[in-house]
Design a protein around this motif. Structure first.
Motif, PDB file in Angstrom:
ATOM      1  N   GLY A   7       0.811  -1.203   0.000  1.00  0.00           N
ATOM      2  CA  GLY A   7       0.000   0.000   0.000  1.00  0.00           C
ATOM      3  C   GLY A   7       0.847   1.256   0.000  1.00  0.00           C
ATOM      4  O   GLY A   7       0.574   2.217  -0.746  1.00  0.00           O
ATOM      5  N   ARG A   8       1.896   1.249   0.811  1.00  0.00           N
ATOM      6  CA  ARG A   8       2.790   2.411   0.828  1.00  0.00           C
ATOM      7  C   ARG A   8       3.483   2.588  -0.517  1.00  0.00           C
ATOM      8  O   ARG A   8       3.638   3.710  -1.008  1.00  0.00           O
ATOM      9  N   LEU A   9       3.907   1.466  -1.107  1.00  0.00           N
ATOM     10  CA  LEU A   9       4.532   1.567  -2.428  1.00  0.00           C
ATOM     11  C   LEU A   9       3.544   2.125  -3.447  1.00  0.00           C
ATOM     12  O   LEU A   9       3.892   2.995  -4.250  1.00  0.00           O
ATOM     13  N   ALA A  10       2.309   1.637  -3.407  1.00  0.00           N
ATOM     14  CA  ALA A  10       1.313   2.113  -4.362  1.00  0.00           C
ATOM     15  C   ALA A  10       1.076   3.610  -4.223  1.00  0.00           C
ATOM     16  O   ALA A  10       1.064   4.339  -5.216  1.00  0.00           O
ATOM     17  N   VAL A  11       0.905   4.077  -2.995  1.00  0.00           N
ATOM     18  CA  VAL A  11       0.536   5.479  -2.807  1.00  0.00           C
ATOM     19  C   VAL A  11       1.714   6.410  -3.080  1.00  0.00           C
ATOM     20  O   VAL A  11       1.561   7.467  -3.705  1.00  0.00           O
ATOM     21  N   TRP A  12       2.921   6.025  -2.650  1.00  0.00           N
ATOM     22  CA  TRP A  12       4.063   6.922  -2.839  1.00  0.00           C
ATOM     23  C   TRP A  12       4.608   6.862  -4.263  1.00  0.00           C
ATOM     24  O   TRP A  12       5.035   7.888  -4.816  1.00  0.00           O
ATOM     25  N   ALA A  13       4.612   5.683  -4.863  1.00  0.00           N
ATOM     26  CA  ALA A  13       5.041   5.599  -6.264  1.00  0.00           C
ATOM     27  C   ALA A  13       4.088   6.380  -7.153  1.00  0.00           C
ATOM     28  O   ALA A  13       4.515   7.088  -8.078  1.00  0.00           O
ATOM     29  N   THR A  14       2.794   6.292  -6.875  1.00  0.00           N
ATOM     30  CA  THR A  14       1.819   7.049  -7.657  1.00  0.00           C
ATOM     31  C   THR A  14       2.026   8.544  -7.464  1.00  0.00           C
ATOM     32  O   THR A  14       1.951   9.320  -8.435  1.00  0.00           O
ATOM     33  N   ALA A  15       2.284   8.960  -6.230  1.00  0.00           N
ATOM     34  CA  ALA A  15       2.522  10.387  -5.981  1.00  0.00           C
ATOM     35  C   ALA A  15       3.755  10.870  -6.741  1.00  0.00           C
ATOM     36  O   ALA A  15       3.764  11.990  -7.286  1.00  0.00           O
ATOM     37  N   ASP A 167     -13.490   3.857  20.709  1.00  0.00           N
ATOM     38  CA  ASP A 167     -12.459   4.834  20.332  1.00  0.00           C
ATOM     39  C   ASP A 167     -12.557   5.240  18.869  1.00  0.00           C
ATOM     40  O   ASP A 167     -11.963   6.237  18.464  1.00  0.00           O
ATOM     41  N   LEU A 168     -13.312   4.491  18.085  1.00  0.00           N
ATOM     42  CA  LEU A 168     -13.437   4.813  16.666  1.00  0.00           C
ATOM     43  C   LEU A 168     -14.121   6.149  16.433  1.00  0.00           C
ATOM     44  O   LEU A 168     -13.992   6.733  15.362  1.00  0.00           O
ATOM     45  N   ALA A 169     -14.860   6.632  17.428  1.00  0.00           N
ATOM     46  CA  ALA A 169     -15.531   7.924  17.281  1.00  0.00           C
ATOM     47  C   ALA A 169     -14.537   9.079  17.273  1.00  0.00           C
ATOM     48  O   ALA A 169     -14.877  10.186  16.833  1.00  0.00           O
ATOM     49  N   ARG A 170     -13.327   8.832  17.754  1.00  0.00           N
ATOM     50  CA  ARG A 170     -12.307   9.882  17.772  1.00  0.00           C
ATOM     51  C   ARG A 170     -11.481   9.788  16.502  1.00  0.00           C
ATOM     52  O   ARG A 170     -10.851   8.770  16.252  1.00  0.00           O
ATOM     53  N   PRO A 171     -11.481  10.854  15.690  1.00  0.00           N
ATOM     54  CA  PRO A 171     -10.717  10.779  14.426  1.00  0.00           C
ATOM     55  C   PRO A 171      -9.220  10.687  14.676  1.00  0.00           C
ATOM     56  O   PRO A 171      -8.648  11.490  15.406  1.00  0.00           O
ATOM     57  N   LYS A 172      -8.584   9.675  14.072  1.00  0.00           N
ATOM     58  CA  LYS A 172      -7.140   9.485  14.163  1.00  0.00           C
ATOM     59  C   LYS A 172      -6.630   9.123  12.784  1.00  0.00           C
ATOM     60  O   LYS A 172      -6.587   7.947  12.412  1.00  0.00           O
ATOM     61  N   PRO A 173      -6.270  10.125  11.994  1.00  0.00           N
ATOM     62  CA  PRO A 173      -5.818   9.831  10.626  1.00  0.00           C
ATOM     63  C   PRO A 173      -4.580   8.947  10.625  1.00  0.00           C
ATOM     64  O   PRO A 173      -3.737   9.011  11.520  1.00  0.00           O
ATOM     65  N   ALA A 174      -4.481   8.125   9.604  1.00  0.00           N
ATOM     66  CA  ALA A 174      -3.307   7.267   9.453  1.00  0.00           C
ATOM     67  C   ALA A 174      -2.096   8.114   9.075  1.00  0.00           C
ATOM     68  O   ALA A 174      -2.190   8.999   8.219  1.00  0.00           O
ATOM     69  N   PRO A 175      -0.950   7.882   9.700  1.00  0.00           N
ATOM     70  CA  PRO A 175       0.254   8.657   9.377  1.00  0.00           C
ATOM     71  C   PRO A 175       1.014   8.053   8.211  1.00  0.00           C
ATOM     72  O   PRO A 175       0.724   6.944   7.749  1.00  0.00           O
ATOM     73  N   GLY A 176       2.028   8.788   7.734  1.00  0.00           N
ATOM     74  CA  GLY A 176       2.981   8.243   6.777  1.00  0.00           C
ATOM     75  C   GLY A 176       2.553   8.257   5.338  1.00  0.00           C
ATOM     76  O   GLY A 176       3.151   7.559   4.520  1.00  0.00           O
ATOM     77  N   LEU A 177       1.523   9.048   4.992  1.00  0.00           N
ATOM     78  CA  LEU A 177       1.087   9.143   3.612  1.00  0.00           C
ATOM     79  C   LEU A 177       1.402  10.529   3.059  1.00  0.00           C
ATOM     80  O   LEU A 177       1.707  11.453   3.807  1.00  0.00           O
ATOM     81  N   PRO A 178       1.371  10.701   1.736  1.00  0.00           N
ATOM     82  CA  PRO A 178       1.706  12.009   1.160  1.00  0.00           C
ATOM     83  C   PRO A 178       0.868  13.135   1.758  1.00  0.00           C
ATOM     84  O   PRO A 178      -0.304  12.939   2.132  1.00  0.00           O
ATOM     85  N   ALA A 179       1.464  14.308   1.824  1.00  0.00           N
ATOM     86  CA  ALA A 179       0.806  15.440   2.480  1.00  0.00           C
ATOM     87  C   ALA A 179      -0.497  15.822   1.799  1.00  0.00           C
ATOM     88  O   ALA A 179      -1.410  16.351   2.452  1.00  0.00           O
TER      89      ALA A 179
END
Length: 243
Positions: A7-15, A167-179
């Motif tokens: 998934g990281r490869l897909a998102v960062w290579a695409t970016a 705890d799902l009611a509290r938004p916690k975005p996933a880190p480590g993706l393009p800005a």
């Protein structure tokens, strides 16, 4: 369902391929503390650093990669290339392009990637749905699973699971993706990752965690839609393209 190097490869290579980030930023985000070696790339079959393979994607004419999470009985999204489906099923993930598919095998120090050149094979249709549909499906699956599990008399149920669900009611975005990644995708991925932890806890005692086979079967049936929703949400979130 913890780590998704494909998934990281897909998102960062695409970016990078779309000019939304630099090569150095993409490579830094992808490698982290691990070494990455890619074997089988077209024109370079020997194992080479991930940076070499990343640069080769542009030379191959790739424009984007997509995450696919194959499971037994469902390998949609994987092109029909010899050896790819078994490798993808073993890894549980693959980064799929139009010219090549990359499948990771994470290790303690090295992530070993195997490239499967498509060599003219027809690309498989994308399988991801919309982010809003994935988010809605997560909501429905969580509610159904929580109600069903609450009604089961499990002898060794993990007491931390209800707190994780709340705890799902509290938004916690996933880190480590393009800005510039879609904010909804970040939110959906963060929720999916936490739900994956719930699934791990809920199934860690199977089949001995239930009083009897009937209860174990009921629990597994309750968790199956949630597992499917988490899988679909992860795919949709990683494959989202900023507007």
């Amino acid at each position: 369902m913890h780590d998704f190097p494909a998934g990281r490869l897909a998102v960062w290579a695409t970016a990078w391929l779309s000019g939304r980030t630099s090569y150095d930023e993409a490579l830094d985000a992808l490698t982290g503390a691990h070494a990455h070696l890619v074997a089988g790339m077209p024109g370079n079959p020997e194992a080479a650093p991930l940076g070499t393979a990343l640069a080769a994607l542009r030379g191959l004419g790739e424009r984007r990669l997509r995450l696919v999470l194959p499971v037994p009985g469902d390998v949609r999204g994987l092109p029909a290339v010899p050896g790819l489906a078994p490798a993808g099923l073993e890894a549980g993930q693959a980064a799929v392009g139009d010219r090549v598919v990359l499948v990771p095998r994470p290790g303690p120090e090295v992530v070993a990637w195997t490239a499967f050149p498509l060599d003219g094979a027809a690309p498989a249709p994308p399988v991801e749905g919309t982010l809003r549909a994935a988010s809605g499906a997560l909501d429905l699956a969580v509610g159904d699973a929580a109600r069903t599990l609450a009604g089961l008399d499990l002898a060794r149920w993990h007491p931390e699971v209800p707190a994780l669900l709340a705890d799902l009611a509290r938004p916690k975005p996933a880190p480590g993706l393009p800005a510039d990644h879609d904010p909804l995708a970040l939110s959906v991925l963060g929720r999916a990752q936490r739900l994956a932890a719930v699934l791990d806890l809920a199934t860690s005692d199977a089949p001995g965690g239930a009083v009897n086979r009937v209860q174990a079967s009921a629990r597994d049936a309750a968790l199956r839609p949630l597992s499917d929703a988490v899988r679909d949400a992860v795919v949709a979130a990683y494959n989202a393209i900023p507007r």
